[in-house]
Enzyme design. Structure first.
Site, mmCIF file in Angstrom:
data_model
loop_
_atom_site.group_PDB
_atom_site.id
_atom_site.type_symbol
_atom_site.label_atom_id
_atom_site.label_comp_id
_atom_site.label_asym_id
_atom_site.label_seq_id
_atom_site.Cartn_x
_atom_site.Cartn_y
_atom_site.Cartn_z
ATOM 1 N N CYS A 1 7.576 4.001 -1.939
ATOM 2 C CA CYS A 1 6.862 4.982 -1.121
ATOM 3 C C CYS A 1 6.681 6.242 -1.952
ATOM 4 O O CYS A 1 7.674 6.824 -2.405
ATOM 5 C CB CYS A 1 7.697 5.285 0.121
ATOM 6 S SG CYS A 1 7.026 6.602 1.141
ATOM 7 N N CYS B 1 -0.315 6.025 -2.469
ATOM 8 C CA CYS B 1 0.459 5.656 -1.276
ATOM 9 C C CYS B 1 0.502 4.138 -1.281
ATOM 10 O O CYS B 1 -0.544 3.491 -1.464
ATOM 11 C CB CYS B 1 -0.219 6.166 -0.006
ATOM 12 S SG CYS B 1 0.496 5.482 1.514
HETATM 13 N N1 DGL Z 1 3.825 4.256 2.024
HETATM 14 C C1 DGL Z 1 4.034 5.658 1.965
HETATM 15 C C2 DGL Z 1 3.633 6.226 0.594
HETATM 16 O O1 DGL Z 1 3.606 5.520 -0.384
HETATM 17 C C3 DGL Z 1 3.590 6.611 3.010
HETATM 18 C C4 DGL Z 1 3.087 6.319 4.354
HETATM 19 C C5 DGL Z 1 3.636 7.309 5.365
HETATM 20 O O2 DGL Z 1 3.029 8.370 5.593
HETATM 21 O O3 DGL Z 1 4.699 6.994 5.899
HETATM 22 O O4 DGL Z 1 3.391 7.391 0.470
#
Ligand code: DGL
Length: 265
Positions: free
Chosen positions: A75, A192
């Site tokens: 993430c 993301c």
């Molecule tokens: N998957 C997450 C990232 O890589 C973020 C998504 C969220 O806002 O929770 O930033």
């Protein structure tokens, strides 16, 4: 490292599956625990203080429960804000996911690069420092998307994500004279982990073709390097999928390809 290492892959939701599938491809010998902190989704809408206060103790509980040999923070939003406090708190190795600005800028012919991430990721100093250090003279446009992660989450959970909603989120990435390939954005950083899950739709809806940069293969190589050569034993234990909301889900079959064919329990 033990013969069958345990790798814990962590995200706010299903986005980290885009990283998991690459890591599993590189290390089919490992045992996998995937944790979606959906009780706190979306991370992009929280302050840095709130995210640190949430993720650091939660990770302590997960480490105690699953004894991972390595943790992948799959993430960007968490990595740019919580990676340093996590490394300070726990001795297990952490591999983070941060915006792939360096390879994107190095590869851009038009020197126009966009970084598409959550609002939090593009606002943080960590991301801005990457642009200062590795921008290589490119004009870098930061695009904070409020809804794209939730749209990816919906699409992967069997719901719908409308074309016009996705198009509205990505349009600010396309900068310059659309009619002239020499003076328009040619590279978009997927900052993301949810976004690669929508890659086919992003390509379809883009006003012109660009290179979409996904850091997952580089993360998988890093994980493999840290673990060292694989042992001869195979993992028979399947894989585990945890939602912090404890919600009941029937995604196990749908998510099997991301787990290298294992059906996550
Ligand atoms: N998957 C997450 C990232 O890589 C973020 C998504 C969220 O806002 O929770 O930033």
């Amino acid at each position: 490292m033990p013969n069958i290492p345990t790798i814990l892959v962590f995200d706010s939701g299903l986005g980290g599956l885009s990283v998991l599938r690459e890591v599993v491809g590189a290390r089919p010998d490992a045992h996998y625990v995937y944790v979606a902190d959906d009780a706190f989704f979306p991370y992009g809408h929280h302050t840095e203080e709130a995210l640190v206060a949430r993720v650091v103790p939660l990770m302590g509980d997960l480490i105690a429960a699953h004894r991972p040999d390595l943790v992948v923070i799959a993430c960007n939003t968490a990595s740019v804000q919580v990676l340093a406090p996590l490394r300070a708190a726990y001795s297990v190795p952490f591999v983070g996911t941060v915006p792939a600005i360096k390879p994107a800028c190095a590869g851009s012919a038009t020197k126009r690069v966009s970084v598409l991430g959550t609002k939090a990721t593009v606002a943080r100093e960590y991301t801005r420092a990457l642009i200062r250090d590795f921008g290589g003279g490119c004009e870098v446009t930061l695009v904070g998307s409020p809804e794209l992660a939730a749209l990816a989450e919906a699409a992967l959970s069997g719901g719908s994500a409308a074309d016009d909603a996705i198009a509205a989120e990505i349009m600010p990435c396309f900068v310059g004279n659309g009619a002239d390939p020499a003076v328009r954005t040619d590279t978009v950083v997927l900052a993301c982990t949810h976004y690669p899950l929508l890659l086919d739709r992003l390509k379809q809806l883009a006003p012109w073709p660009v290179a979409w940069i996904d850091p997952a293969p580089a993360i998988a190589r890093r994980v493999s390097d840290l673990l060292g050569p694989p042992g001869l034993e195979a993992d028979e234990a399947g894989a585990t999928m945890i939602f912090t909301s404890n919600k009941r889900h029937n995604l196990s079959r749908a998510l099997t390809p991301y787990f290298g064919g294992r059906v996550p329990a």
